[in-house]
Design a protein around this motif. Structure first.
Motif, PDB file in Angstrom:
ATOM      1  N   PRO A  49       0.810  -1.226   0.000  1.00 27.51           N
ATOM      2  CA  PRO A  49       0.000   0.000   0.000  1.00 27.51           C
ATOM      3  C   PRO A  49       0.839   1.270   0.000  1.00 27.51           C
ATOM      4  O   PRO A  49       0.533   2.221  -0.716  1.00 27.51           O
ATOM      5  CB  PRO A  49      -0.838  -0.132   1.277  1.00 27.51           C
ATOM      6  N   GLN A  50       1.911   1.306   0.802  1.00 29.69           N
ATOM      7  CA  GLN A  50       2.746   2.499   0.805  1.00 29.69           C
ATOM      8  C   GLN A  50       3.482   2.655  -0.519  1.00 29.69           C
ATOM      9  O   GLN A  50       3.708   3.772  -0.992  1.00 29.69           O
ATOM     10  CB  GLN A  50       3.733   2.456   1.969  1.00 29.69           C
ATOM     11  N   ALA A  51       3.853   1.536  -1.146  1.00 28.06           N
ATOM     12  CA  ALA A  51       4.486   1.620  -2.463  1.00 28.06           C
ATOM     13  C   ALA A  51       3.502   2.176  -3.492  1.00 28.06           C
ATOM     14  O   ALA A  51       3.885   2.949  -4.383  1.00 28.06           O
ATOM     15  CB  ALA A  51       4.989   0.243  -2.889  1.00 28.06           C
ATOM     16  N   ILE A  52       2.237   1.800  -3.388  1.00 25.33           N
ATOM     17  CA  ILE A  52       1.222   2.318  -4.304  1.00 25.33           C
ATOM     18  C   ILE A  52       1.032   3.817  -4.086  1.00 25.33           C
ATOM     19  O   ILE A  52       0.887   4.590  -5.041  1.00 25.33           O
ATOM     20  CB  ILE A  52      -0.110   1.562  -4.136  1.00 25.33           C
ATOM     21  N   VAL A  53       1.039   4.242  -2.829  1.00 24.20           N
ATOM     22  CA  VAL A  53       0.951   5.672  -2.536  1.00 24.20           C
ATOM     23  C   VAL A  53       2.127   6.406  -3.177  1.00 24.20           C
ATOM     24  O   VAL A  53       1.964   7.465  -3.802  1.00 24.20           O
ATOM     25  CB  VAL A  53       0.939   5.919  -1.012  1.00 24.20           C
ATOM     26  N   TYR A  54       3.318   5.844  -3.039  1.00 22.03           N
ATOM     27  CA  TYR A  54       4.511   6.448  -3.635  1.00 22.03           C
ATOM     28  C   TYR A  54       4.354   6.545  -5.152  1.00 22.03           C
ATOM     29  O   TYR A  54       4.653   7.587  -5.756  1.00 22.03           O
ATOM     30  CB  TYR A  54       5.739   5.610  -3.280  1.00 22.03           C
ATOM     31  N   ALA A  55       3.886   5.470  -5.757  1.00 22.55           N
ATOM     32  CA  ALA A  55       3.693   5.466  -7.209  1.00 22.55           C
ATOM     33  C   ALA A  55       2.695   6.542  -7.618  1.00 22.55           C
ATOM     34  O   ALA A  55       2.888   7.250  -8.613  1.00 22.55           O
ATOM     35  CB  ALA A  55       3.210   4.087  -7.666  1.00 22.55           C
ATOM     36  N   HIS A  56       1.631   6.663  -6.849  1.00 21.23           N
ATOM     37  CA  HIS A  56       0.622   7.686  -7.121  1.00 21.23           C
ATOM     38  C   HIS A  56       1.218   9.080  -7.058  1.00 21.23           C
ATOM     39  O   HIS A  56       0.999   9.912  -7.947  1.00 21.23           O
ATOM     40  CB  HIS A  56      -0.510   7.554  -6.108  1.00 21.23           C
ATOM     41  N   ARG A  57       2.000   9.351  -6.030  1.00 22.99           N
ATOM     42  CA  ARG A  57       2.566  10.689  -5.834  1.00 22.99           C
ATOM     43  C   ARG A  57       3.589  11.040  -6.911  1.00 22.99           C
ATOM     44  O   ARG A  57       3.796  12.212  -7.219  1.00 22.99           O
ATOM     45  CB  ARG A  57       3.216  10.793  -4.453  1.00 22.99           C
ATOM     46  N   HIS A  58       4.239  10.019  -7.481  1.00 26.93           N
ATOM     47  CA  HIS A  58       5.290  10.283  -8.464  1.00 26.93           C
ATOM     48  C   HIS A  58       4.848   9.976  -9.901  1.00 26.93           C
ATOM     49  O   HIS A  58       5.669   9.992 -10.815  1.00 26.93           O
ATOM     50  CB  HIS A  58       6.541   9.475  -8.113  1.00 26.93           C
ATOM     51  N   GLY A  59       3.567   9.704 -10.082  1.00 27.59           N
ATOM     52  CA  GLY A  59       3.073   9.471 -11.431  1.00 27.59           C
ATOM     53  C   GLY A  59       3.576   8.192 -12.061  1.00 27.59           C
ATOM     54  O   GLY A  59       3.717   8.098 -13.285  1.00 27.59           O
ATOM     55  N   ILE A  60       3.869   7.182 -11.236  1.00 25.75           N
ATOM     56  CA  ILE A  60       4.332   5.888 -11.744  1.00 25.75           C
ATOM     57  C   ILE A  60       3.193   4.889 -11.608  1.00 25.75           C
ATOM     58  O   ILE A  60       2.635   4.730 -10.540  1.00 25.75           O
ATOM     59  CB  ILE A  60       5.555   5.383 -10.948  1.00 25.75           C
TER      60      ILE A  60
END
Length: 228
Positions: A207-218
């Motif tokens: 979940p935190q990796a998905i949040v990171y991806a969301h914030r960085h447009g990945i």
């Protein structure tokens, strides 16, 4: 000798909810409710005082809300895991809670069994998201930068292009096996990439990796190998 029960604090500004959850969890084997909090500030104080394993945290409370309380807990008592239990399933609430450090996210229509599983998962260092919350999180990751192709020069935190591809597929909700099949990699290689992703992005779990991806447009880039 029986294992030590998981110590839990319930934080909610509605008395009927607090006491109702305490009654439900009081009947669950392996769980011990050690305190009830009326707001986020009290939840942090009680978690530190009781060295609690898990805080079952409402999000919207007067004064210190659940997001800020979670953030404070990660500083003052990082060993305490937070499972959010709320009526809110909008993208902003989910992302804010997970970015603050919540390990689980449930809606208040969750069953007693769901809450028990989330508490056990959190106490073991694992994440558990309500299916609706997980779907909203994946949707949020997918909607950003449609068609954006990630290049090495633009990648944050030293991610390689392959790691960005793996992270993008995590953000789309794929399992390790599905990522391996999509990228023609072995499962052990995918696991190695994910470990590197977690390290570089500071993510504890998917979940935190998905949040990171969301914030960085990945999360929306297409792997060239899959175009034909």
């Amino acid at each position: 000798m029986s294992p030590t029960p998981i110590s839990v604090i319930i934080a909610d500004d509605h008395r009927v909810v607090r006491e109702g959850l305490a009654t439900i969890l009081g009947a669950v084997e392996g769980v011990r409710v050690v305190a009830l909090a009326v707001d986020g500030a009290q939840a942090v104080d009680l978690a530190v005082e009781h060295r609690a394993d898990v805080v079952l945290m409402d999000l919207h409370m007067p004064g210190v809300d659940g997001v800020e309380a979670t953030r404070r807990l990660k500083t003052e008592r990082p060993a305490t895991a937070v499972v959010v239990l709320t009526t809110y399933t909008d993208d902003d609430s989910i992302l804010a809670a997970l970015e603050a450090g919540a390990t689980g996210y449930l809606t208040k229509n969750a069953s007693a069994a769901d809450i028990h599983r989330a508490i056990e998962a959190a106490a073991s260092g694992h994440a558990m998201l309500d299916p609706l919350a997980a779907a909203r999180l994946i949707h949020a990751a997918r909607r950003d930068d449609p068609g954006h192709a990630v290049k090495d020069a633009a990648l944050p935190d030293g991610l390689t292009e392959r790691e960005a591809q793996v992270l993008g597929l995590i953000a789309q909700g794929l399992s390790n096996a599905e990522i391996a099949a999509r990228l023609y990699l072995s499962r052990s290689t995918v696991k190695s990439h994910i470990n590197q992703i977690f390290t570089k992005t500071g993510s504890r779990d998917r979940p935190q990796a998905i949040v990171y991806a969301h914030r960085h447009g990945i999360g929306t880039q297409e792997d060239p190998a899959q175009r034909n």
